[in-house]
Motif scaffolding. Structure first.
Motif, mmCIF file in Angstrom:
data_model
loop_
_atom_site.group_PDB
_atom_site.id
_atom_site.type_symbol
_atom_site.label_atom_id
_atom_site.label_comp_id
_atom_site.label_asym_id
_atom_site.label_seq_id
_atom_site.Cartn_x
_atom_site.Cartn_y
_atom_site.Cartn_z
ATOM 1 N N ASN A 1 0.811 -1.219 0.000
ATOM 2 C CA ASN A 1 0.000 0.000 0.000
ATOM 3 C C ASN A 1 0.845 1.271 0.000
ATOM 4 N N ARG A 2 2.142 1.135 0.311
ATOM 5 C CA ARG A 2 3.042 2.284 0.186
ATOM 6 C C ARG A 2 3.524 2.432 -1.260
ATOM 7 N N ILE A 3 3.725 1.288 -1.917
ATOM 8 C CA ILE A 3 4.259 1.312 -3.283
ATOM 9 C C ILE A 3 3.163 1.589 -4.307
ATOM 10 N N THR A 4 1.986 0.983 -4.110
ATOM 11 C CA THR A 4 0.916 1.048 -5.112
ATOM 12 C C THR A 4 0.536 2.469 -5.515
ATOM 13 N N SER B 1 0.030 6.170 -9.769
ATOM 14 C CA SER B 1 0.164 7.571 -10.152
ATOM 15 C C SER B 1 1.024 7.718 -11.391
ATOM 16 N N LEU B 2 2.068 6.908 -11.494
ATOM 17 C CA LEU B 2 2.933 6.942 -12.672
ATOM 18 C C LEU B 2 2.181 6.478 -13.910
ATOM 19 N N THR C 1 -3.541 6.324 -5.669
ATOM 20 C CA THR C 1 -4.673 5.526 -5.196
ATOM 21 C C THR C 1 -4.260 4.338 -4.339
ATOM 22 N N VAL C 2 -5.047 4.082 -3.293
ATOM 23 C CA VAL C 2 -4.986 2.819 -2.539
ATOM 24 C C VAL C 2 -6.380 2.220 -2.575
ATOM 25 N N ASP C 3 -6.499 1.029 -3.126
ATOM 26 C CA ASP C 3 -7.798 0.379 -3.279
ATOM 27 C C ASP C 3 -8.425 0.122 -1.903
ATOM 28 N N PRO C 4 -9.645 0.653 -1.655
ATOM 29 C CA PRO C 4 -10.275 0.478 -0.342
ATOM 30 C C PRO C 4 -11.120 -0.785 -0.227
ATOM 31 N N LEU C 5 -11.092 -1.642 -1.262
ATOM 32 C CA LEU C 5 -11.976 -2.818 -1.304
ATOM 33 C C LEU C 5 -11.915 -3.608 -0.004
#
Length: 429
Positions: free
Chosen positions: A5-8, A13-14, A313-317
């Motif tokens: 979640n730190r890398i994603t 974004s890239l 973005t971090v997917d909140p699913l």
């Protein structure tokens, strides 16, 4: 926060960055020139798709404005996994096409049903016999008019005048085009593909026109505004009804809608009632990868269109969605529902906030004007689950299966693309 979640957020974004898109476009243009190719736009047309019928007409204008070649591909069947409620989609698309036709000064029949299947197959065979014609777009519009408005006698007349392919040829050619659609990474008809990027219907043709304009291939003076949605009304208006806004924390289009609604609320003194629902995946509905990728990249360019940040973005699913739904239940009691979803969705879709973590959720909660110490007590409550199911059923009763969608007065609309229609309805009142 986990390592993933730190890398994603940085990686996503890239992928969606303006810098990468600009580089990719330059490389594709370099390769096009090196290979001596014309500016070719692929058009995936389905005869019983109302949006294809409208796009056929708009493509006439695009070809007159720009030095491009349109290569058609007739398709007959779409992947059913992409459409969880096909009957609802068919009914809505007929209503929506009439709305778009009025907005863009196009023609669309007052039909309440799609053309009959056997007539569609006959229309496909006529089109496939002339698929390589330089005047295909005009010819296809004649065939579509015969199919949608004139009926079997008109189709029979065209068969006699221009011919048709055999049943075997039809099946082979349709499968070939459907394979190209899937291979290039899409799932919808009424789509245009130009040098690595997709554009759906008259809703997204503006983005393609803007891109072609930047390439300096206009045939004459081009009015890009003619490819835009109608201008929003100017003046002081007061909404006579509340706006029901069906929203999901995992929907990027919902994020885009709520960011835009904040200004609309002030302009029209609009009472917005937030109706949260669970994401489609958490309701057991599949969202295949190609669909997710198109939606993500499409949201990025729509956000650019309206000056809204997007991409980190971090997917909140799962847990993240549940936690946001619990805090939203509290926010509704404090009459700050719109403020909370605006803050939380911005955190999820533009700021890389991991809402499974208390620290992140606290920042987003307090930014919306809520007290975190009160709000956090709702994280252990399940009262929101009943509300979410009631909202889902209300959404279905309006004829919709996904978000964002809206209910204002006697009218319902699907998609952030139709906020202009809501504004027009308010001004007419």
């Amino acid at each position: 926060m986990s390592l993933a979640n730190r890398i994603t957020p940085r990686l996503v974004s890239l992928i969606s960055s303006d810098e990468l898109q600009s580089l990719q476009r330059k490389l594709r243009e370099f390769n096009r020139k090196r290979q001596g190719r014309t500016h070719e736009v692929l058009f995936f047309h389905k005869v019983d798709d109302p949006y294809s019928h409208l796009l056929l007409q708009m493509l006439q204008q695009l070809m007159s404005d720009f030095d491009i070649k349109v290569k058609p591909h007739i398709i007959g069947t779409l992947d059913t996994n992409m459409f969880p409620e096909p009957d609802m989609l068919a009914e809505w698309s007929l209503k929506d096409a009439r709305l778009l036709a009025d907005a863009f000064s196009l023609q669309f029949p007052d039909n309440n049903t799609l053309p009959e299947k056997t007539l569609c197959q006959r229309a496909e065979k006529i089109l496939l016999s002339n698929e390589q014609s330089d005047s295909f777009l005009k010819f296809a519009l004649d065939v579509n008019n015969a199919l949608w408005q004139e009926g079997e006698q008109a189709i029979e007349k065209l068969e006699q005048e221009v011919g048709r392919v055999s049943n075997e040829q039809r099946e082979h050619l349709l499968k070939k085009s459907e394979h190209i659609l899937r291979k290039k990474g899409h799932y919808l008809s009424a789509t245009l593909f130009y040098e690595g990027e997709w554009y759906w219907g008259v809703d997204r043709i503006y983005h393609l026109a803007q891109r072609l304009y930047a390439l300096n291939i206009s045939k004459s003076a081009v009015d890009l505004n003619s490819y835009r949605y109608p201008a929003t009304p100017v003046g002081q208006f007061t909404a006579k009804h509340p706006l029901e806004f069906f929203f999901s924390f995992r929907s990027p289009y919902s994020y885009l809608a709520c960011q835009r609604l904040s200004s609309i609320k002030e302009n029209y003194q609009l009472d917005i009632q937030v109706k949260p629902v669970l994401p489609m995946v958490m309701r057991g509905l599949p969202v295949p990868r190609s669909k997710k990728m198109y939606i993500f990249l499409d949201t990025k360019r729509e956000c650019n269109r309206y000056g809204i940040p997007f991409g980190r973005t971090v997917d909140p699913l799962g847990e993240g969605v549940n936690r946001c739904m619990a805090i939203l239940y509290y926010a509704q009691q404090q009459e700050k529902a719109l403020e909370f979803i605006t803050s939380a969705s911005k955190g999820i879709w533009a700021e890389g906030e991991d809402v499974t973590q208390d620290q992140a959720l606290q920042r987003l909660t307090e930014r919306s004007g809520l007290d975190w110490h009160e709000a956090r007590t709702f994280l252990n409550h399940k009262d929101w689950e009943k509300q979410a199911e009631e909202n889902r059923q209300a959404m279905f009763n309006l004829g919709f299966w996904g978000v964002p969608c809206f209910h204002y007065g006697a009218q319902a609309y699907w998609g952030q693309d139709r906020l202009w229609a809501i504004e027009q309805q308010i001004s007419r009142e």
